[in-house]
Design an enzyme around this catalytic site. Structure first.
Site, mmCIF file in Angstrom:
data_model
loop_
_atom_site.group_PDB
_atom_site.id
_atom_site.type_symbol
_atom_site.label_atom_id
_atom_site.label_comp_id
_atom_site.label_asym_id
_atom_site.label_seq_id
_atom_site.Cartn_x
_atom_site.Cartn_y
_atom_site.Cartn_z
ATOM 1 N N SER A 182 2.760 5.106 12.942
ATOM 2 C CA SER A 182 2.555 4.751 11.532
ATOM 3 C C SER A 182 3.890 4.737 10.797
ATOM 4 C CB SER A 182 1.583 5.747 10.890
ATOM 5 O OG SER A 182 1.183 5.288 9.622
ATOM 6 N N ASN A 183 3.876 4.770 9.490
ATOM 7 C CA ASN A 183 5.121 4.792 8.705
ATOM 8 C C ASN A 183 4.912 5.637 7.452
ATOM 9 O OD1 ASN A 183 4.115 2.992 6.514
ATOM 10 N ND2 ASN A 183 3.934 1.580 8.249
ATOM 11 N N HIS A 184 5.951 5.709 6.634
ATOM 12 C CA HIS A 184 5.926 6.648 5.500
ATOM 13 C C HIS A 184 5.284 6.087 4.233
ATOM 14 C CE1 HIS A 184 8.267 9.701 7.458
ATOM 15 N NE2 HIS A 184 9.208 8.818 7.780
ATOM 16 N N SER A 185 4.702 4.890 4.276
ATOM 17 C CA SER A 185 4.145 4.307 3.042
ATOM 18 C C SER A 185 3.118 5.259 2.410
ATOM 19 C CB SER A 185 3.474 2.970 3.375
ATOM 20 O OG SER A 185 2.751 2.535 2.250
ATOM 21 N N ALA A 229 2.124 -1.576 4.163
ATOM 22 C CA ALA A 229 3.171 -1.518 5.188
ATOM 23 C C ALA A 229 2.452 -1.540 6.535
ATOM 24 C CB ALA A 229 3.983 -0.251 5.016
#
Ligand code: C5P
Length: 411
Positions: free
Chosen positions: A219-222, A287
């Site tokens: 995943s990512n930090h969004s 994102a």
């Protein structure tokens, strides 16, 4: 609502719509507000000082000095006195002077001294409105903090032509003020002008999670804050908002038409396809993870089984696909987060994904990273490149909407 004690500076400039300002004064006074009129000299060709002074129950100021009485009009004091400055009608000339910071009359001196929110309601002929010089001035003004543009509306113009350039109706302007006063903490809130009433806005927000096994994911930090804030700001404008969100720790805003919580890019893709035909404006703020594991392992991968590579496959580019299939009446907004060659990359994405507006995030700038309540963005559209200064996300959202409004309705 009680308007007692609300102080409104009403700037009137030289336009046939100046007569509508008399109605605004009447309404504001009848609600209990204090109204101080400051006009350009050209405005007095359309309405008399006697009418304005009688309605506002105050002298009308036009010149720096009232030579008959030897009185100097203190523009700084006026600028500081007001809770809100409204310039209605705002001529093309005054727009240009505001954008350029010119100070050739009392009204401009008051504008430059005002610390309160400044709202302006442009009024001009359609070709003047469409002129690139006016567009540039408007872009400059709407990107300033605390500045709000009301209208202009489309319809019959004094020239006999018909098109965009009419001053917003006085009732709409007064209603917008009421909404603003009612809003919490008296913070600068956008006018609710029903501009987006009946229009459907689809927003994707947050990250996606691409499962590796039953407990792990890519995943990512969004944080989803920008997309949720855009949803809230569009609701304020009367739009029907459909929010499709990846996993975030935010509560969806009240009043959404629909809310779909998804995990993965494939689920987000499926949800978007469901609304593909319906939306007027699609905002792709999510994102989305570019890749996902080819196979999700059942259960939990065991440490004792040793390190094994995770084969990845590309996710569908949801925005690009919607861009390929969009109808001419649909307006698409993409977001790009770039760490280098920001503008060039953003321009490339705008074109390859067929967006009408691309919002470039500056990850490297202080205050503009993941999870923060502030952001700094640059807008790329057919109106050119507009840099918005660092501001709270809600302010950025409102300015993005003003920009979309201008592109969608007025170009
Ligand atoms: O190519 P990049 O990921 O930088 O593009 C960002 C824009 O494309 C965003 O608007 C994002 O929501 C959208 N996007 C998408 N589907 C993907 C990847 C990005 O809709 N798989």
């Amino acid at each position: 609502m009680d308007w007692a004690g609300r102080k409104i500076l009403l700037g009137i400039t030289g336009s046939i719509a100046a007569y509508k300002a008399t109605w605004i004064i009447r309404q504001l006074k009848s609600k209990g507000a204090e109204v101080q009129v400051v006009c350009s000299t050209d405005a007095l060709g359309f309405v008399t000082p006697l009418t304005l002074a009688t309605l506002s129950e105050r002298p009308v100021y036009t010149e720096f000095v009232r030579s008959d009485q030897g009185e100097w009009v203190n523009h700084v004091a006026l600028g500081l006195w007001a809770d809100l400055m409204l310039i209605a009608p705002c001529s093309a000339h005054t727009l240009a002077k505001m954008a350029g910071g010119l100070c050739d009359n009392l009204l401009m001196a008051v504008y430059l001294s005002a610390r309160c929110p400044v709202w302006f309601a442009p009024a001009m002929d359609l070709d003047m409105w469409k002129h690139p010089a006016t567009s540039r001035n408007v872009n400059e003004l709407i990107s300033r903090p605390n500045h709000r543009m009301l209208g202009p509306a489309s319809g019959a113009l004094a020239s006999g032509l018909s098109g965009v350039g009419r001053m917003s109706e006085p009732q709409e302007i007064v209603d917008a003020m009421e909404q603003w006063w009612l809003s919490t903490n008296d913070q600068a809130r956008p006018p609710v002008l029903d501009t987006w009433r009946g229009k459907k806005v689809l927003i994707t927000a947050g990250p996606t999670r691409e499962a590796i096994d039953d407990v792990r994911y890519i995943s990512n930090h969004s944080s989803g804050k920008m997309g949720y804030t855009l949803a809230q700001a569009f609701l304020e404008q009367g739009a029907e908002v459909m929010l499709i969100s990846g996993p975030v720790s935010l509560s969806p805003p009240q009043g959404l038409q629909s809310f779909v919580a998804v995990e993965s890019a494939l689920e987000m893709h499926q949800a978007v396809e469901k609304y593909q035909e319906q939306f007027n404006v699609g905002i792709f703020c999510a994102a989305v993870a570019d890749f996902r594991p080819v196979h999700k392992k059942d259960g939990k991968i065991k440490k004792k089984d040793g390190v094994s590579p995770i084969a990845l496959v590309a996710n569908p580019d949801i925005l690009a696909e919607i861009g390929r299939n969009k109808r001419a009446d649909q307006f698409l907004v993409g977001f790009a987060l770039e760490t280098e060659n920001g503008l060039a990359e953003a321009a490339r994405k705008k074109s390859t994904k067929q967006c009408d507006l691309l919002v470039l995030n500056h990850l490297n700038d202080p205050g503009a990273g993941f999870g923060l309540d502030t952001n700094q963005v640059t807008l790329l559209s057919n109106m050119g490149i507009t840099e918005l200064p660092l501001a709270p996300k809600i302010e950025i959202a409102r300015q993005i909407i003003q920009h979309i409004t201008k592109c969608y309705f007025h170009s």
